[in-house]
Design an enzyme around this catalytic site. Structure first.
Site, PDB file in Angstrom:
ATOM      1  N   LYS A 142       0.826  -1.205   0.000  1.00 44.46           N
ATOM      2  CA  LYS A 142       0.000   0.000   0.000  1.00 44.46           C
ATOM      3  C   LYS A 142       0.862   1.258   0.000  1.00 44.46           C
ATOM      4  CE  LYS A 142      -3.848   2.092   2.512  1.00 44.46           C
ATOM      5  NZ  LYS A 142      -4.706   2.002   3.713  1.00 44.46           N
ATOM      6  N   GLY A 181      -0.557  -8.341  13.184  1.00 48.24           N
ATOM      7  CA  GLY A 181      -0.889  -7.071  13.829  1.00 48.24           C
ATOM      8  C   GLY A 181       0.335  -6.290  14.278  1.00 48.24           C
ATOM      9  N   ASN A 233       1.543   3.970  11.506  1.00 42.77           N
ATOM     10  CA  ASN A 233       1.257   3.350  10.216  1.00 42.77           C
ATOM     11  C   ASN A 233       1.750   4.247   9.098  1.00 42.77           C
ATOM     12  OD1 ASN A 233      -0.076   0.820  10.661  1.00 42.77           O
ATOM     13  ND2 ASN A 233      -1.849   1.943  11.416  1.00 42.77           N
ATOM     14  N   ILE A 234       2.278   3.647   8.052  1.00 41.21           N
ATOM     15  CA  ILE A 234       2.806   4.452   6.950  1.00 41.21           C
ATOM     16  C   ILE A 234       1.694   5.146   6.177  1.00 41.21           C
ATOM     17  CG2 ILE A 234       2.822   2.680   5.121  1.00 41.21           C
ATOM     18  CD1 ILE A 234       5.763   3.786   4.538  1.00 41.21           C
ATOM     19  N   ASP A 235       0.444   4.658   6.300  1.00 42.61           N
ATOM     20  CA  ASP A 235      -0.657   5.313   5.593  1.00 42.61           C
ATOM     21  C   ASP A 235      -1.313   6.421   6.412  1.00 42.61           C
ATOM     22  OD1 ASP A 235      -2.180   3.960   7.450  1.00 42.61           O
ATOM     23  OD2 ASP A 235      -3.258   2.725   6.009  1.00 42.61           O
ATOM     24  N   LYS A 275      -7.337   4.877   4.209  1.00 45.55           N
ATOM     25  CA  LYS A 275      -7.744   3.472   4.126  1.00 45.55           C
ATOM     26  C   LYS A 275      -8.594   3.182   2.895  1.00 45.55           C
ATOM     27  CE  LYS A 275      -5.945   2.633   8.221  1.00 45.55           C
ATOM     28  NZ  LYS A 275      -4.681   1.859   8.331  1.00 45.55           N
TER      29      LYS A 275
END
Length: 442
Positions: free
Chosen positions: A127, A222, A251-253, A330
């Site tokens: 992603k 996880g 999180n990288i997003d 997301k």
């Protein structure tokens, strides 16, 4: 006397049931142990050691799973945290920054969780390699952020990517493009655990491969796995040897999760002289935080959460940060927000445009026709002006021309068989658009 006999009989019955359940648990653990040993025998010599660590970690988690009784959280026992355990960000920021902020930064390591695929947005591969702004990917923006820190403060903050078996190979191929950036980049892999059959509670996998029919048999367990995997990788010892003291994990997003110097300074130079070992950033919920779950395979996937480790650290602290520090992408609905003029991009960091009169983020809901990034991009000739938008819902076969402006609440519904083309230059303010609207070339 009869009451005593009844009570004794009931106690014996309960004790017997408890013993029976314990025997069943032991049998299950033994069966799983045997299955895992079979799987381990299929590992090659270079896979054996890390596979063994993964499977040992899974066994410990499976043991915890079997020991759980009843609901995992007894909500009746949940109480509000102590008053001073969560500090407002404004209070942290008010302390300002010391002159030696560079030396503080040199004790920091940035870890980005990079285990996810882009499948939920219709993309193949990691992603983090999806383009999100001006053709920059999540990974590009992350590298730009840290390079800007290192150049501005003449520091050496490294970037560490926690990959999964799903993302490791593709991520490593792309890293060479950053060889000339002023950021040292390291990677390590999180664990690989076997999914278990919901009925038998035995591993679905029969060998260590994760291709073909085994593709769905394994999963990354996880973000709570970071502690064991980071340690097992050897990087923890390396960074401690270099004088590093704190890691910043996100999180990288999450495009809002950049290194915050005020929070870092509060950690390194606490006002009471007692250092925090663990800080968790928390933020207020919004309308966008209600999401639904899809049905899945008939398997059980055991995971742990990175924040659950807060109980294992001394002098932990929560900081109530602005919502701007929580900007996860997301879905394509999230992607529309970060690609729009709601945000300005500077040195890899997104900030809310000063032209927006109120700081809240619009609620955007794009329908299934927009789920895949490829389809989403095809439906927008250019990203609409959203500076004055509060709420957007789009459903059905809808396209947007160039230079469209959306304001207030806009709802666009194309029913089955209909199509709506929003014409170039259209301004929609507090409008509901439905039916059939086609713009055809003459």
């Amino acid at each position: 006397m009869s009451r005593f006999v009844q009570d004794l009989s009931k106690a014996m019955s309960q004790d017997g049931a408890s013993q029976f359940q314990e025997v069943i648990r032991q049998e299950l653990e033994l069966s799983v142990k045997k299955e895992l040993e079979k799987i381990l025998t299929t590992a090659s010599s270079h896979e054996f050691e890390h596979t063994k660590k993964d499977l040992d970690g899974f066994r410990k988690l499976f043991h915890r799973f079997l020991q759980e009784k009843g609901p995992s959280v007894d909500w009746g026992k949940i109480q509000r945290p102590p008053e001073d355990s969560i500090q407002p960000y404004e209070k942290i920021k008010a302390r300002g920054l010391p002159d030696n902020i560079s030396s503080v930064l040199n004790k920091l390591v940035v870890v980005k969780l990079n285990g996810g695929l882009g499948t939920s947005m219709g993309c193949k591969g990691p992603k983090s390699l999806i383009g999100v702004r001006n053709e920059n990917t999540f990974l590009d923006l992350t590298v730009q952020q840290i390079e800007h820190l290192n150049k501005t403060y003449n520091t050496d903050v490294p970037l560490v990517l926690m990959n999964s078996f799903n993302t490791d190979e593709d991520t490593k191929k792309i890293l060479q493009k950053y060889n000339h950036c002023r950021v040292k980049i390291y990677t390590f892999n999180q664990s690989r655990y076997p999914r278990i059959n919901k009925e038998s509670l035995l591993p679905v996998a029969k060998d260590v491969s994760y291709s073909g029919e085994n593709t769905e048999a394994w999963y990354p367990p996880g973000h709570g796995d970071i502690y064991a995997s980071f340690y097992n990788s050897g990087l923890l010892d390396t960074f401690i040897g270099e004088g590093k003291e704190y890691i910043f994990v996100s999180n990288i997003d999450n495009l809002g999760a950049t290194v915050d110097l005020y929070i870092l300074n509060h950690l390194m130079n606490p006002p009471n002289g007692k250092r925090c070992e663990f800080v968790m950033e928390v933020t207020n919920k919004t309308r966008a935080d209600v999401k639904t779950l899809d049905g899945g395979l008939n398997v059980i996937q055991l995971e742990t959460a990175v924040g659950a480790a807060i109980k294992s650290f001394e002098n932990s602290l929560g900081i109530n940060v602005p919502r701007s520090r929580f900007l996860p992408v997301k879905t394509t609905s999230d992607l529309l927000l970060v690609m729009s003029n709601l945000y300005s991009l500077n040195a890899g960091s997104l900030t809310m445009s000063e032209k927006r009169e109120f700081p809240t983020v619009p609620l955007v809901k794009l329908g299934s026709s927009f789920t895949k990034v490829q389809d989403y991009l095809r439906r927008f000739e250019s990203i609409p002006d959203m500076l004055e938008l509060d709420h957007l819902t789009v459903s059905g076969d809808v396209t947007f021309g160039k230079n469209v402006s959306l304001k207030g609440t806009v709802i666009i519904i194309a029913n089955h068989g209909d199509r709506i083309d929003i014409p170039p230059g259209a301004v929609l303010e507090n409008k509901i658009v439905s039916g059939n609207l086609r713009i055809l070339d003459h």
